[in-house]
Write a protein that holds these residues in place. Structure first.
Motif, PDB file in Angstrom:
ATOM      1  N   GLU A 188       4.169 -27.234  -6.205  1.00 52.89           N
ATOM      2  CA  GLU A 188       5.276 -26.522  -5.574  1.00 52.89           C
ATOM      3  C   GLU A 188       5.888 -27.352  -4.448  1.00 52.89           C
ATOM      4  OE1 GLU A 188       7.956 -24.318  -5.709  1.00 52.89           O
ATOM      5  OE2 GLU A 188       6.345 -23.514  -6.951  1.00 52.89           O
ATOM      6  N   ARG A 189       5.015 -28.036  -3.715  1.00 54.30           N
ATOM      7  CA  ARG A 189       5.516 -28.897  -2.632  1.00 54.30           C
ATOM      8  C   ARG A 189       6.350 -30.043  -3.193  1.00 54.30           C
ATOM      9  NH1 ARG A 189       1.550 -29.275   2.529  1.00 54.30           N
ATOM     10  NH2 ARG A 189       1.305 -27.051   2.809  1.00 54.30           N
TER      11      ARG A 189
ATOM     12  N   LEU B  87       1.713  -0.419  -4.941  1.00 55.12           N
ATOM     13  CA  LEU B  87       1.985  -1.497  -5.900  1.00 55.12           C
ATOM     14  C   LEU B  87       1.102  -2.698  -5.576  1.00 55.12           C
ATOM     15  CD1 LEU B  87       5.890  -1.407  -5.825  1.00 55.12           C
ATOM     16  CD2 LEU B  87       4.465  -0.694  -7.751  1.00 55.12           C
ATOM     17  N   SER B  88       0.861  -3.511  -6.589  1.00 58.28           N
ATOM     18  CA  SER B  88       0.215  -4.803  -6.334  1.00 58.28           C
ATOM     19  C   SER B  88       1.294  -5.874  -6.351  1.00 58.28           C
ATOM     20  CB  SER B  88      -0.828  -5.102  -7.412  1.00 58.28           C
ATOM     21  OG  SER B  88      -0.157  -5.333  -8.640  1.00 58.28           O
TER      22      SER B  88
ATOM     23  N   THR C  38      -1.963   8.578   5.333  1.00 59.76           N
ATOM     24  CA  THR C  38      -2.162   7.162   5.047  1.00 59.76           C
ATOM     25  C   THR C  38      -2.545   6.991   3.589  1.00 59.76           C
ATOM     26  OG1 THR C  38      -3.023   7.005   7.259  1.00 59.76           O
ATOM     27  CG2 THR C  38      -3.388   5.119   5.845  1.00 59.76           C
ATOM     28  N   LYS C  39      -1.852   6.069   2.918  1.00 57.12           N
ATOM     29  CA  LYS C  39      -2.195   5.794   1.523  1.00 57.12           C
ATOM     30  C   LYS C  39      -3.473   4.951   1.490  1.00 57.12           C
ATOM     31  CE  LYS C  39       1.617   7.552  -0.220  1.00 57.12           C
ATOM     32  NZ  LYS C  39       2.154   8.116   1.014  1.00 57.12           N
TER      33      LYS C  39
ATOM     34  N   CYS D 203       3.610 -18.463  -1.513  1.00 58.09           N
ATOM     35  CA  CYS D 203       2.913 -18.194  -2.775  1.00 58.09           C
ATOM     36  C   CYS D 203       1.404 -18.138  -2.552  1.00 58.09           C
ATOM     37  CB  CYS D 203       3.244 -19.265  -3.816  1.00 58.09           C
ATOM     38  SG  CYS D 203       4.950 -19.214  -4.359  1.00 58.09           S
ATOM     39  N   LYS D 204       0.906 -19.056  -1.718  1.00 55.20           N
ATOM     40  CA  LYS D 204      -0.543 -19.095  -1.471  1.00 55.20           C
ATOM     41  C   LYS D 204      -0.994 -17.847  -0.704  1.00 55.20           C
ATOM     42  CE  LYS D 204      -4.061 -21.304   1.234  1.00 55.20           C
ATOM     43  NZ  LYS D 204      -4.174 -21.421   2.670  1.00 55.20           N
TER      44      LYS D 204
ATOM     45  N   TRP E 222       7.272 -26.580   3.629  1.00 54.92           N
ATOM     46  CA  TRP E 222       6.500 -26.199   2.436  1.00 54.92           C
ATOM     47  C   TRP E 222       6.279 -24.696   2.372  1.00 54.92           C
ATOM     48  CZ3 TRP E 222       7.471 -30.658   0.799  1.00 54.92           C
ATOM     49  CH2 TRP E 222       7.354 -31.768   1.618  1.00 54.92           C
TER      50      TRP E 222
ATOM     51  N   SER F 295       1.817   5.741   8.866  1.00 57.96           N
ATOM     52  CA  SER F 295       1.423   7.019   9.485  1.00 57.96           C
ATOM     53  C   SER F 295      -0.093   7.174   9.389  1.00 57.96           C
ATOM     54  CB  SER F 295       2.112   8.182   8.772  1.00 57.96           C
ATOM     55  OG  SER F 295       1.660   8.263   7.447  1.00 57.96           O
TER      56      SER F 295
ATOM     57  N   ARG G 210       8.088 -29.929  -5.912  1.00 56.27           N
ATOM     58  CA  ARG G 210       9.384 -29.352  -6.302  1.00 56.27           C
ATOM     59  C   ARG G 210      10.268 -29.135  -5.067  1.00 56.27           C
ATOM     60  NH1 ARG G 210       6.541 -26.853 -10.586  1.00 56.27           N
ATOM     61  NH2 ARG G 210       5.822 -25.140  -9.287  1.00 56.27           N
ATOM     62  N   THR G 211       9.647 -28.690  -3.959  1.00 52.84           N
ATOM     63  CA  THR G 211      10.417 -28.471  -2.727  1.00 52.84           C
ATOM     64  C   THR G 211      11.038 -29.782  -2.250  1.00 52.84           C
ATOM     65  OG1 THR G 211       8.968 -26.651  -2.099  1.00 52.84           O
ATOM     66  CG2 THR G 211      10.267 -27.634  -0.339  1.00 52.84           C
TER      67      THR G 211
ATOM     68  N   ASP H  18       0.835  -1.214   0.000  1.00 57.62           N
ATOM     69  CA  ASP H  18       0.000   0.000   0.000  1.00 57.62           C
ATOM     70  C   ASP H  18       0.863   1.254   0.000  1.00 57.62           C
ATOM     71  OD1 ASP H  18      -2.220  -1.547   0.026  1.00 57.62           O
ATOM     72  OD2 ASP H  18      -2.658  -1.298   2.157  1.00 57.62           O
TER      73      ASP H  18
ATOM     74  N   LEU I 230       0.570 -14.936  -0.089  1.00 55.97           N
ATOM     75  CA  LEU I 230       0.866 -13.605  -0.629  1.00 55.97           C
ATOM     76  C   LEU I 230       0.422 -13.445  -2.076  1.00 55.97           C
ATOM     77  CD1 LEU I 230       4.407 -12.833   0.864  1.00 55.97           C
ATOM     78  CD2 LEU I 230       2.154 -12.501   1.865  1.00 55.97           C
ATOM     79  N   GLY I 231       0.066 -14.548  -2.715  1.00 54.40           N
ATOM     80  CA  GLY I 231      -0.390 -14.443  -4.092  1.00 54.40           C
ATOM     81  C   GLY I 231       0.720 -14.133  -5.073  1.00 54.40           C
TER      82      GLY I 231
ATOM     83  N   ARG J 287      -0.104 -25.396  -5.494  1.00 56.26           N
ATOM     84  CA  ARG J 287       0.582 -25.590  -4.206  1.00 56.26           C
ATOM     85  C   ARG J 287       1.178 -26.990  -4.122  1.00 56.26           C
ATOM     86  NH1 ARG J 287      -3.265 -24.690   0.435  1.00 56.26           N
ATOM     87  NH2 ARG J 287      -1.445 -25.127   1.676  1.00 56.26           N
TER      88      ARG J 287
ATOM     89  N   PRO K 175      -5.502   1.958   0.473  1.00 58.91           N
ATOM     90  CA  PRO K 175      -5.142   0.627  -0.036  1.00 58.91           C
ATOM     91  C   PRO K 175      -5.971   0.242  -1.246  1.00 58.91           C
ATOM     92  CG  PRO K 175      -6.430   0.427   1.959  1.00 58.91           C
ATOM     93  CD  PRO K 175      -6.244   1.888   1.717  1.00 58.91           C
TER      94      PRO K 175
ATOM     95  N   ARG L 178      -4.593  -1.330  -4.303  1.00 59.52           N
ATOM     96  CA  ARG L 178      -4.207  -2.412  -5.201  1.00 59.52           C
ATOM     97  C   ARG L 178      -3.504  -3.558  -4.494  1.00 59.52           C
ATOM     98  NH1 ARG L 178      -1.012   0.130 -10.010  1.00 59.52           N
ATOM     99  NH2 ARG L 178      -0.264   1.535  -8.433  1.00 59.52           N
ATOM    100  N   SER L 179      -3.756  -3.703  -3.214  1.00 58.65           N
ATOM    101  CA  SER L 179      -3.040  -4.745  -2.489  1.00 58.65           C
ATOM    102  C   SER L 179      -3.886  -6.010  -2.333  1.00 58.65           C
ATOM    103  CB  SER L 179      -2.633  -4.229  -1.126  1.00 58.65           C
ATOM    104  OG  SER L 179      -3.781  -3.896  -0.409  1.00 58.65           O
TER     105      SER L 179
ATOM    106  N   SER M  90       5.503 -22.897  -1.048  1.00 59.38           N
ATOM    107  CA  SER M  90       4.125 -22.915  -1.563  1.00 59.38           C
ATOM    108  C   SER M  90       3.202 -22.127  -0.648  1.00 59.38           C
ATOM    109  CB  SER M  90       3.622 -24.343  -1.728  1.00 59.38           C
ATOM    110  OG  SER M  90       3.619 -25.004  -0.490  1.00 59.38           O
TER     111      SER M  90
ATOM    112  N   PHE N 297      -4.535  -9.698  -2.810  1.00 58.86           N
ATOM    113  CA  PHE N 297      -3.738 -10.876  -3.136  1.00 58.86           C
ATOM    114  C   PHE N 297      -4.563 -11.858  -3.977  1.00 58.86           C
ATOM    115  CE2 PHE N 297      -1.708 -10.111   1.219  1.00 58.86           C
ATOM    116  CZ  PHE N 297      -0.843  -9.186   0.669  1.00 58.86           C
ATOM    117  N   THR N 298      -3.876 -12.540  -4.871  1.00 57.76           N
ATOM    118  CA  THR N 298      -4.520 -13.598  -5.644  1.00 57.76           C
ATOM    119  C   THR N 298      -3.899 -14.925  -5.223  1.00 57.76           C
ATOM    120  OG1 THR N 298      -4.390 -11.996  -7.424  1.00 57.76           O
ATOM    121  CG2 THR N 298      -5.238 -14.170  -7.987  1.00 57.76           C
ATOM    122  N   PRO N 299      -4.569 -15.690  -4.360  1.00 59.52           N
ATOM    123  CA  PRO N 299      -3.937 -16.905  -3.845  1.00 59.52           C
ATOM    124  C   PRO N 299      -3.706 -17.949  -4.940  1.00 59.52           C
ATOM    125  CG  PRO N 299      -5.961 -16.367  -2.650  1.00 59.52           C
ATOM    126  CD  PRO N 299      -5.918 -15.499  -3.853  1.00 59.52           C
ATOM    127  N   ALA N 300      -2.641 -18.764  -4.729  1.00 59.78           N
ATOM    128  CA  ALA N 300      -2.348 -19.846  -5.658  1.00 59.78           C
ATOM    129  C   ALA N 300      -3.384 -20.959  -5.468  1.00 59.78           C
ATOM    130  CB  ALA N 300      -0.947 -20.374  -5.371  1.00 59.78           C
TER     131      ALA N 300
END
Lengths: 581, 73
Positions: free
Chosen positions: B22-23, A55-56, B3-4, A110-111, A104, A373, B25-26, A51, A113-114, B19, B6, B8-9, A107, B11-14
C-alpha cells in the motif's frame, strides 16, 4: 449504503457513521481518549460508531477520509520551498512528520481499522465541510461557504448546493489559496493575544466585547479585502507559512504593540493600559473578520443567486460573526453545521459519499445527541461499586423539581443524560447548569468549577416559547441556529436586568433554544425551574474542567463533580449531592 | 438510550506485506500527482530525502553497518 467518515491528524479527530442516509452515530476521539482536541486516528470513536450501528468493519461499504493527504503534502512542499531558507527548521520538521508517518496514512488506516484499501476513499477538506453543512440543512438550493485555517490548499471556499433530478449536487464556485486565510489571521492574532491556537479563539471572541475596534486602520495593512471576496495577507506580519512555533513576526508587534505573555493575568473591566489594548486588538480583529465575512457572503450570493446559506469550517464557530451574517448578510435563511470544525469533516465526508455519490436520502439534523449513552442500570452499578450515596428517581418530573429547587437556591450542578453531544458545545446532555439570575453564580462557576478566566461569558438555554421575552431572535426567525447555540442574540431589557449571569458585557448571549420536540428531559427541567422562579432560562456550560474534554461517561462526570465545587450531579435518574457522599 | 453491546467491532489488521504494498502504491500516486500538476521537479528531492531517511534508519537499526557508512562519507 453504510459509510464511515473519519477526520484526523490535524486537530479534533472524529468518526461518524451514516447508514442509508441516516446519521447513526458521530463522536470526537477526545471524548474517549480524554486528550483535548486529540488529533490521532480515531480508533476508539470508530469502534463506538460501529458498535452503535451494530456493524463490523467488513460490513462497511466505504470508509471516507475527510481530506486528500497527498495534495496537502504537495502544498506543504511548495510553500516550504517558497519560504526557503527561512523555513528550514519547519521544513525539516514537516518532512520528518510526513515522510515518517502521515504520507502513509492510507496503509496506516487500513492497518489500524482493519479495512481494505478498496474500501477507503478520500474526500476534499472543504468539500467535506460543505457536505456537512448543506446535506444536514433543510435547503434544496443554497450557497455553501466554508472558512477555516487551511485544507489541502484552499483556505476559504464557496460552493453551490442544489438538487438535480432529485440528487443533491455540490459545485465549487470559488476558493482562496493558502496562505491567504482569515482563519489563520484570526489564529495568529489569538497567539499574539497570548492564547493557544485552535482553542483560544473563543476567548478572543469573548475578550473583544471589552474593547473598541481602535486598530482597524492597522488591520487594513495586515490584510487587504477585495470586493470579490478575496483576501490578501501581508506576509511582512505573519510567519505561519514558514515558522513552526511562532505565527507572527516582530513587525506585527511594532504595529500593534508588544504581544501578551501567555498566562499573564487578564481582568476586566481594567484600568491597565496593556489589558485594554489587548481587548481593543481583539475587538478590531473581530470587527475586521465580520466585515470580511460580509463581503464574502455578498460574493457567495452573486455566485449562487441562492436565498439560503450553509456555513462550516472553524470560522463558522464564531457565533458573533454569525449573528451579523444573519442580520446584515444577503441571505434569508442561514444554517451552521454545529460541529463546524474539523470534526464535522468526518460527518461531511460520510454524507457526501452516501447522499451525493450514492443518492441516499439526505438526513435532517434535528439533534446533535449522536454520541454514546449509558444505561441507568450501568450507572447504578458504577455508583454502587464506588460506594456513592445517591437518590434514584423513577419519575422525571420529580427529578426535575428537585434539581430546579436546588438551582433556585443558588446551587450549581451537573446534568448528565442521554447520548453525548456532537460538536464542541454541551446542549443539555453533558452540561453544568445553574441559576442565570445572579452574576455571583457566574463568577463562582468560572472560579471554582470551570477554573477559567473571569471575563468569559456563559451561555443560556431557554424554553422556545419564552425566547422573545429574553432575547431578540432577529432575522433568524426560522430558528435554524437557535437549537445548536450557533449565534449570539441581543438580550432584551428584561434579560439585562434579571439574567446577569448569562448576558455578556456587550448585551448579547449565545442562546440555545430548547424546542418542544427536542431534549424532553432538559425541557422538563427548564419548565420546573420556571415554575419555581418565573424564569424559563438556565445558565448552561459544558461538563468539563479546565483543559479537559467534555465528559463522556458517568465515571468522568463523577470525577469532575468530585474535583470541583459542584453541589450536585445527576446521572440519568440518579441524584448525587456533594454534602451527602 | 442504552449502551449497545460491542459484539462485532473486532478489527482485523492488515499484514506487513499488505502495508508495504500500500505504501508503494501511495508513493506511486504521489509521483503521479506531482507529474500531473507540473511539479515533477520535486521528485528528485523527495527521492533523495526518502533514501536518506532509509539510510539513517538502517544505520540506527544495524549497528555493524556503521564502519561501511563511515567509509562512504
Amino acid at each position: 449504503m453504510k459509510i464511515l467518515g473519519i477526520s484526523a491528524f490535524f486537530h479534533d479527530a472524529a468518526a461518524a457513521i451514516v447508514v442509508d442516509g441516516v446519521i447513526v452515530a458521530a463522536a470526537q476521539e477526545e471524548r474517549f481518549s480524554r486528550i483535548k482536541q486529540d488529533a490521532s486516528l480515531p480508533v476508539q470513536a470508530v469502534r463506538y460508531c460501529l458498535d452503535e450501528a451494530e456493524l463490523s468493519m467488513a460490513e462497511i461499504d466505504y470508509v471516507v477520509f475527510y481530506e486528500k493527504p497527498l495534495r496537502k503534502f504537495e502544498r506543504i512542499l511548495v510553500s516550504q520551498l517558497r519560504a526557503f531558507p527561512r523555513g528550514l527548521r519547519q521544513f525539516g520538521r514537516a518532512m520528518r512528520t510526513w515522510l515518517g508517518s502521515r504520507l502513509w496514512l492510507k496503509s496506516d488506516i487500513c492497518k489500524e481499522l482493519g479495512c481494505s484499501s478498496q474500501q477507503l476513499l478520500f474526500s476534499e477538506h472543504h468539500l467535506s465541510h460543505a457536505a456537512s453543512a448543506y446535506l444536514c440543512s433543510p435547503f434544496q438550493d443554497a450557497a455553501i461557504v466554508t472558512i477555516d485555517g487551511v485544507g489541502e490548499s484552499a483556505t476559504t471556499s464557496v460552493f453551490h448546493g442544489f438538487a438535480e433530478e432529485g440528487c443533491p449536487k455540490i459545485d465549487l464556485k470559488l476558493e482562496l489559496p493558502y496562505p491567504h486565510s482569515i482563519g489563520l489571521l484570526y489564529s495568529s492574532l489569538t497567539a499574539y493575544l497570548g492564547f493557544r491556537v485552535n482553542e483560544g479563539e473563543y476567548k478572543v471572541m469573548g475578550l473583544s466585547s471589552y474593547g473598541q475596534p481602535k486598530y482597524l486602520e492597522e488591520f487594513a495593512s495586515l490584510a487587504s479585502v477585495g470586493d470579490d471576496g478575496s483576501l490578501e495577507i501581508n506576509p511582512r506580519y505573519f510567519s505561519y507559512h514558514y515558522h513552526a512555533t511562532k505565527s507572527f513576526t516582530p513587525a506585527l508587534e511594532a504595529l500593534l504593540g508588544p504581544s501578551r505573555i501567555p498566562g499573564s493575568p487578564l481582568e476586566y473591566p481594567s484600568g491597565d493600559i496593556d489589558m485594554q489594548r489587548y481587548a481593543d486588538v481583539a475587538a478590531s480583529l473581530q470587527t475586521f473578520t465580520e466585515e470580511y465575512l460580509l463581503v464574502l457572503m455578498g460574493e457567495a450570493k452573486r455566485q449562487t443567486q441562492s436565498n439560503s446559506l450553509c456555513l462550516a469550517g472553524g470560522v463558522a464557530l464564531n457565533s458573533v460573526a454569525n449573528r451579523r451574517i444573519c442580520e446584515e448578510g444577503p441571505f434569508e435563511h442561514v444554517f451552521v453545521q454545529p460541529a463546524a470544525g474539523d470534526a464535522g469533516g468526518a460527518l461531511g465526508a460520510a454524507l457526501y459519499a452516501s447522499c451525493v455519490l450514492h443518492n441516499d436520502p439526505r438526513p435532517r439534523l434535528s439533534s446533535v445527541a449522536l454520541g454514546q449513552s449509558f444505561a441507568p442500570a450501568s450507572i447504578e452499578k458504577f455508583l454502587d461499586d464506588c460506594g456513592v450515596k445517591y437518590t434514584k428517581y423513577s419519575d422525571d418530573e420529580e427529578l426535575a423539581d428537585e434539581v430546579a429547587q436546588r438551582m433556585s437556591v443558588g446551587q450549581v450542578g451537573g446534568w448528565f443524560q442521554g447520548r453525548f453531544e456532537w460538536g464542541p458545545r454541551a446542549l443539555g446532555n453533558r452540561s453544568i447548569l445553574a441559576d442565570p439570575r445572579y452574576a455571583s453564580t457566574r463568577d463562582r462557576v468560572n472560579r471554582a468549577i470551570k477554573f477559567r478566566e473571569k471575563f468569559r461569558p456563559f451561555a443560556p438555554m431557554v424554553l422556545s416559547e419564552d425566547t422573545h421575552l429574553w432575547f431578540d431572535l432577529g432575522r433568524n426567525r426560522d430558528r435554524l441556529l437557535a437549537p445548536f447555540m450557533c449565534s449570539v442574540m441581543p438580550a432584551t431589557a428584561a434579560a439585562k436586568e434579571k439574567l446577569s449571569a448569562v448576558v455578556h458585557v456587550d448585551g448579547t448571549a449565545r442562546v440555545q433554544v430548547v424546542g418542544r420536540s427536542s431534549n424532553p428531559r432538559t425541557r422538563r427541567l427548564l419548565q420546573a425551574f420556571k415554575k419555581k422562579t418565573g424564569v424559563g432560562v438556565l445558565l448552561n456550560t459544558s461538563m468539563n474542567l479546565k483543559d479537559e474534554p467534555i465528559c463522556a461517561s458517568p465515571a468522568e462526570a463523577y470525577g469532575a463533580f468530585v474535583r470541583s465545587d459542584m453541589d450536585f450531579l445527576t446521572l440519568e435518574n440518579c441524584l448525587i449531592v456533594k454534602d451527602q457522599i | 438510550m442504552t449502551t449497545k453491546v460491542p459484539v462485532r467491532s473486532v478489527f482485523t489488521p492488515a499484514s506487513w506485506g499488505q502495508r508495504m504494498a500500500e505504501r508503494g502504491r501511495t508513493a506511486g500516486e504521489l509521483a503521479g500527482l506531482l507529474i500531473r500538476n507540473g511539479r515533477w521537479w520535486l521528485l528528485p528531492m523527495l527521492i533523495i530525502m526518502s533514501l536518506t531517511a532509509v539510510l539513517l534508519g538502517v544505520v540506527h537499526v544495524i549497528e555493524y553497518a556503521a564502519p561501511f557508512v563511515y567509509t562512504v562519507f
